[in-house]
Design a protein around this motif. Structure first.
Motif, PDB file in Angstrom:
ATOM      1  N   ARG A 103      -7.647  12.549   1.333  1.00  0.00           N
ATOM      2  CA  ARG A 103      -7.816  13.276   2.774  1.00  0.00           C
ATOM      3  C   ARG A 103      -7.230  14.392   2.712  1.00  0.00           C
ATOM      4  NH1 ARG A 103      -9.156  11.652   8.184  1.00  0.00           N
ATOM      5  NH2 ARG A 103      -9.414  13.739   9.247  1.00  0.00           N
ATOM      6  N   TYR A 131      -3.541   8.375  11.050  1.00  0.00           N
ATOM      7  CA  TYR A 131      -4.691   8.029  10.065  1.00  0.00           C
ATOM      8  C   TYR A 131      -3.917   7.424   8.827  1.00  0.00           C
ATOM      9  CZ  TYR A 131      -7.927   8.958   6.124  1.00  0.00           C
ATOM     10  OH  TYR A 131      -8.967   8.476   5.424  1.00  0.00           O
ATOM     11  N   ALA A 132      -2.582   7.791   8.455  1.00  0.00           N
ATOM     12  CA  ALA A 132      -1.918   7.352   7.395  1.00  0.00           C
ATOM     13  C   ALA A 132      -1.535   6.011   7.618  1.00  0.00           C
ATOM     14  CB  ALA A 132      -0.717   8.154   7.121  1.00  0.00           C
ATOM     15  N   SER A 163       0.708  -0.949   0.120  1.00  0.00           N
ATOM     16  CA  SER A 163       0.037   0.148   0.017  1.00  0.00           C
ATOM     17  C   SER A 163       0.779   1.135  -0.035  1.00  0.00           C
ATOM     18  CB  SER A 163      -0.982  -0.222   1.163  1.00  0.00           C
ATOM     19  OG  SER A 163      -0.352   0.027   2.423  1.00  0.00           O
ATOM     20  N   VAL A 199       1.099   5.526   0.495  1.00  0.00           N
ATOM     21  CA  VAL A 199       0.846   6.778   1.321  1.00  0.00           C
ATOM     22  C   VAL A 199       1.351   8.082   0.351  1.00  0.00           C
ATOM     23  CG1 VAL A 199       0.084   8.508   2.818  1.00  0.00           C
ATOM     24  CG2 VAL A 199      -0.072   6.170   2.997  1.00  0.00           C
ATOM     25  N   GLU A 250      -3.176   3.632   9.941  1.00  0.00           N
ATOM     26  CA  GLU A 250      -4.226   2.814   9.824  1.00  0.00           C
ATOM     27  C   GLU A 250      -4.674   2.461   8.623  1.00  0.00           C
ATOM     28  OE1 GLU A 250      -6.965   5.214  12.345  1.00  0.00           O
ATOM     29  OE2 GLU A 250      -5.543   4.998  14.089  1.00  0.00           O
ATOM     30  N   TRP A 251      -4.758   3.637   7.719  1.00  0.00           N
ATOM     31  CA  TRP A 251      -5.168   3.383   6.425  1.00  0.00           C
ATOM     32  C   TRP A 251      -4.267   2.385   5.605  1.00  0.00           C
ATOM     33  CZ3 TRP A 251      -3.566   3.399   1.265  1.00  0.00           C
ATOM     34  CH2 TRP A 251      -4.477   3.446   0.451  1.00  0.00           C
ATOM     35  N   ALA A 284      -4.682  -1.023   7.098  1.00  0.00           N
ATOM     36  CA  ALA A 284      -6.049  -1.990   6.686  1.00  0.00           C
ATOM     37  C   ALA A 284      -6.001  -2.226   4.980  1.00  0.00           C
ATOM     38  CB  ALA A 284      -7.070  -0.862   7.064  1.00  0.00           C
ATOM     39  N   HIS A 285      -5.394  -1.441   4.366  1.00  0.00           N
ATOM     40  CA  HIS A 285      -5.531  -1.707   2.884  1.00  0.00           C
ATOM     41  C   HIS A 285      -4.639  -2.692   2.599  1.00  0.00           C
ATOM     42  CE1 HIS A 285      -8.395   1.854   3.127  1.00  0.00           C
ATOM     43  NE2 HIS A 285      -8.778   1.485   1.749  1.00  0.00           N
ATOM     44  N   LEU A 306      -3.245   6.205  -1.136  1.00  0.00           N
ATOM     45  CA  LEU A 306      -3.787   7.166  -0.518  1.00  0.00           C
ATOM     46  C   LEU A 306      -2.843   8.534  -0.643  1.00  0.00           C
ATOM     47  CD1 LEU A 306      -5.735   8.793   1.764  1.00  0.00           C
ATOM     48  CD2 LEU A 306      -4.050   7.830   3.589  1.00  0.00           C
ATOM     49  N   ASP A 348      -7.554   6.679  -2.644  1.00  0.00           N
ATOM     50  CA  ASP A 348      -8.317   7.606  -1.677  1.00  0.00           C
ATOM     51  C   ASP A 348      -7.783   9.134  -1.561  1.00  0.00           C
ATOM     52  OD1 ASP A 348     -10.363   5.637  -1.352  1.00  0.00           O
ATOM     53  OD2 ASP A 348      -9.521   4.995   0.369  1.00  0.00           O
TER      54      ASP A 348
END
Length: 272
Positions: A240, A261-262, A105, A107, A264-265, A268-269, A206, A238
């Motif tokens: 934010r 937030y970064a 994933s 970010v 957790e996202w 999870a992904h 993200l 996504d």
């Protein structure tokens, strides 16, 4: 009792910075049980800020592909695919590494835009003026003045507080990276920062922006997400926006909210 190994995380810093700019997030992610790898760009590596200012020769002539290839070698040497997060130009490199399928994933934190995205607000253009105003310095390594640092990173602070951060963090520019990044905005297919926006097997991405960021205003983040989504690709992208945040979002007061937030996202992904 069995324990589950947590996914490693690679953090990629931005222009004018060193891995030190990630100390906040790196320490927090390690406390959460992740292995965190924070390599410097080639030429910065693990050098101290003062050392780079004294001798910036190794930064000269280094371009976007040199840096992305550098990170690819580091990531491929890891025992498993990591979560990859990048700030500013590091967020652009994160997208290019995503295009190479190197993470689980991704970010992009106030990220630079890949080739073909022409959204360039006036504040963004102004951040590049000290470099772009001298085309003969394309392969140079220009210092960042305290005045320009205040506009670029410290616009939520008074000048004295901003100057103190300049002393602690700021290093010379990789001029070639900036020139290549701007040129690629108008050359989607052949630009140095090309990615395949429609890639269907890209792991989730993200994009994070800050409301009062002068370098990567929300308009750029929104344009990046729109470009990916416009292809019809099923890959997750996504977005934010965090209110009151500047380009110093990874260390600005309240950085913990953004970091959590970064993480957790991303976890999870990655699991999904």
């Amino acid at each position: 009792m069995s324990t589950t190994r947590k996914t490693p995380i690679v953090l990629i810093h931005g222009l004018w910075m060193t891995p030190k700019s990630w100390n906040t997030w790196a320490e927090r992610f390690r406390a959460a049980g992740h292995e965190v790898i924070v390599p410097g760009w080639p030429g910065i590596d693990d050098r101290a800020v003062d050392d780079i200012r004294r001798d910036s020769e190794a930064l000269k002539g280094v371009g976007i592909h040199d840096i992305v290839d550098h990170y690819e070698r580091i990531i491929r040497a890891l025992p498993e695919k990591p979560i990859i997060m990048g700030h500013s130009f590091g967020g652009l490199f994160t997208q290019m590494l995503a295009d190479r399928g190197l993470g689980v994933s991704y970010v992009g934190v106030t990220p630079g835009q890949p080739a073909g995205i022409t959204t360039l607000p006036l504040s963004t253009l102004w951040t590049g003026t000290p470099i772009l105003s001298n085309p003969f310095g394309r392969n140079g390594a220009k210092p960042l003045s305290k005045r320009h640092f205040h506009f670029t990173f410290g616009n939520d602070l008074d000048r004295a507080a901003s100057d103190a951060l300049w002393e602690e963090y700021a290093v010379n520019s990789y001029n070639r990276v900036f020139f290549e990044g701007v040129a690629a905005a108008f050359n989607e297919k052949g630009g140095a920062s090309h990615v395949d926006y429609g890639r269907s097997d890209r792991a989730p991405l993200l994009i994070i922006t800050g409301e009062i960021d002068h370098v990567v205003p929300p308009a750029i983040g929104e344009a990046i997400v729109k470009k990916y989504r416009s292809t019809g690709s099923p890959a997750v992208v996504d977005y934010r926006e965090f209110p009151g945040r500047t380009h110093r979002i990874v260390s600005q007061s309240g950085w913990e909210e953004v970091a959590d937030y970064a993480l957790e996202w991303a976890t999870a992904h990655a699991a999904a």
